[in-house]
Design a protein around this motif. Sequence first.
Motif, short mmCIF file in Angstrom:
data_model
loop_
_atom_site.label_atom_id
_atom_site.label_comp_id
_atom_site.label_asym_id
_atom_site.label_seq_id
_atom_site.Cartn_x
_atom_site.Cartn_y
_atom_site.Cartn_z
N ALA A 17 17.96 3.39 -2.59
CA ALA A 17 18.09 4.15 -1.34
C ALA A 17 16.77 4.78 -0.95
CB ALA A 17 19.18 5.22 -1.51
N PHE A 18 16.06 5.33 -1.92
CA PHE A 18 14.75 5.95 -1.66
C PHE A 18 13.78 4.96 -1.05
CE2 PHE A 18 10.43 6.84 -3.26
CZ PHE A 18 10.23 8.14 -2.79
N TRP A 19 13.64 3.79 -1.69
CA TRP A 19 12.63 2.84 -1.23
C TRP A 19 13.05 2.08 0.02
CZ3 TRP A 19 7.92 3.57 -2.28
CH2 TRP A 19 7.51 4.07 -3.51
N VAL A 20 14.32 1.78 0.16
CA VAL A 20 14.79 1.13 1.39
C VAL A 20 14.55 2.04 2.59
CG1 VAL A 20 16.87 0.37 2.62
CG2 VAL A 20 16.45 -0.41 0.30
N GLY A 21 14.83 3.35 2.42
CA GLY A 21 14.61 4.29 3.51
C GLY A 21 13.18 4.37 3.96
N ILE A 22 12.25 4.15 3.03
CA ILE A 22 10.82 4.24 3.37
C ILE A 22 10.28 2.90 3.86
CG2 ILE A 22 8.50 4.57 2.39
CD1 ILE A 22 9.75 6.67 0.52
N LEU A 23 10.56 1.83 3.13
CA LEU A 23 9.88 0.55 3.39
C LEU A 23 10.60 -0.34 4.39
CD1 LEU A 23 8.66 -0.36 -0.21
CD2 LEU A 23 7.49 0.95 1.56
N ARG B 198 0.82 -1.21 0.00
CA ARG B 198 0.00 0.00 0.00
C ARG B 198 0.85 1.26 0.00
NH1 ARG B 198 -4.52 -2.19 4.41
NH2 ARG B 198 -5.69 -3.46 2.90
N ALA B 199 1.89 1.29 0.81
CA ALA B 199 2.77 2.46 0.83
C ALA B 199 3.46 2.63 -0.52
CB ALA B 199 3.80 2.32 1.94
N GLY B 200 3.90 1.50 -1.11
CA GLY B 200 4.57 1.56 -2.40
C GLY B 200 3.66 2.09 -3.50
N GLN C 44 5.35 3.58 8.73
CA GLN C 44 4.10 3.91 9.41
C GLN C 44 3.69 5.35 9.14
OE1 GLN C 44 2.06 1.68 11.02
NE2 GLN C 44 0.67 3.43 10.80
N ASN C 45 4.66 6.26 9.07
CA ASN C 45 4.33 7.65 8.76
C ASN C 45 3.70 7.77 7.37
OD1 ASN C 45 5.23 8.66 11.19
ND2 ASN C 45 7.28 9.19 10.44
N VAL C 46 4.23 7.04 6.41
CA VAL C 46 3.65 7.06 5.06
C VAL C 46 2.23 6.53 5.09
CG1 VAL C 46 3.76 5.98 2.77
CG2 VAL C 46 5.83 6.92 3.82
N LEU C 47 2.01 5.42 5.79
CA LEU C 47 0.66 4.86 5.87
C LEU C 47 -0.31 5.82 6.54
CD1 LEU C 47 1.66 1.21 6.80
CD2 LEU C 47 0.75 1.98 4.62
N ASP C 48 0.16 6.53 7.55
CA ASP C 48 -0.71 7.50 8.24
C ASP C 48 -1.05 8.66 7.32
OD1 ASP C 48 -0.61 5.96 10.53
OD2 ASP C 48 0.96 7.16 11.49
N ILE C 49 -0.07 9.15 6.59
CA ILE C 49 -0.28 10.30 5.71
C ILE C 49 -1.23 9.96 4.57
CG2 ILE C 49 0.87 11.79 4.01
CD1 ILE C 49 3.34 11.71 5.87
N THR C 50 -1.13 8.75 4.05
CA THR C 50 -1.90 8.37 2.86
C THR C 50 -3.18 7.61 3.19
OG1 THR C 50 -0.64 6.30 2.62
CG2 THR C 50 0.22 8.24 1.49
#
Length: 470
Positions: free
Chosen positions: A414-420, A274-276, A427-433
Amino acid sequence: MALLLQMGSSYCIRTEIFRHKSGQNVGLSRANNIEAGKLKENCIGFSSVSCYSPRKTQILHVDNAVLGHKRGHSVIVAASPPTEDAVIVTEPLTKEDLVKYLASGCKPKENWRIGTEHEKFGFELKTLRPMKYEQIAELLNGISERFDWEKVMEGDKIIGLKQGKQSISLEPGGQFELSGAPLETLHQTCAEVNSHLYQVKAVTEEMGIGFLGIGFQPKWRIKDIPIMPKGRYEIMRNYMPKVGTLGLDMMFRTCTVQVNLDFSSEADMIRKFRAGLALQPIATALFANSPFTEGKPNGFLSMRSQIWTDTDNNRTGMLPFVFDDSFGFEQYVDYALDVPMYFVYRKKKYIDCTGMTFRDFLAGKLSCIPGELPTLNDWENHLTTIFPEVRLKRYLEMRGADGGPWRRLCALPAFWVGILYDEVALQNVLDITADWTPEERQMLRDKVTLNPTRFMSMKRKYKALFPLHA
């Protein structure tokens, strides 16, 4: 080859090749503030171990050897290039087996890895014309002979290379792709990229060939692009015009970079999926790199991404069902079962099965091979022919970025490893979206491909037509 990598205050300039325990060539760079010895110690091969345990035994040909797998002892067959078909199936596959196959990708966090894939366009330096297959064959043979890669053949044609967990393959229009090994750190990813480009450069310098990292072929028309001698691409080439207007552009004129990441459980897969998907348009915008078509601006920042909107809607897109409360491995299997097939691979040949589904295959109802039942290898091959913005196999593939120059090949993982791979960031991404609607996610996906001038023009037209909603 002057490849420059900036990592904090360190700069990697010159590549060295050494051989680690697995026999694989790995490129390392001399760098300020980085000890090459430590990198060498850390740069080793990794392989994922499957936890899949089916209820029956199948005998599969793998690289000319016959391997058995049964409960508690698993062998997962690589899908590309396809292996030989199964010679013994003691019981038919079920939907439950296909669900368990996806679930077999679950692994503890300490075993999570980073897999990076990237494509590039080869061209003649004197004419700027795309590489012909004969030149690509010379390049593949040269890399194989100099750097100890195993050749992958289709009939009497060389179509790729393998070395450990890495592989080099050809896309339909000759795009040159490295599918990297599953690695533990981003430093190893950069070393792998460095090594690959060093090897390619070492051979192509003598051939008068250069490579361009970009998301869409900026100069040549489809009819100018050589067709690679791979059976699966002939089937796709005939099928694409039946299901969209831009499928051939996708096949012959696009390049991407993607990263493949792991999950620990079904719940973890769902969160990362979902975040991706929600943030995939952001990655498209950040890595947009395809503004030219046939020598002129095309009105898009990412023409590659735009092309996917009219390639084949049965197998592409933002997959709204991933955000349903019921989503999990089983729901993805249901989706994949009904995505039309391209082919099956039997006796070293691709058989056209376009328009039929894997659900039909499970029931022995494929008219192209009537009465025959699928193997896990067929299922794995089918999963590679589905192209959503995020794709689920035994790992998750982030698929929204344009191909690009060397630095971006390390930046995307680097971008996706840092997020996922960071629990707080995820969790911050899931909360925002969390409150984004399917329409809002699709709107974001659609608009990030446009350049600002074209976007503002469209907005003005929309405002004139619908002043109350603009």
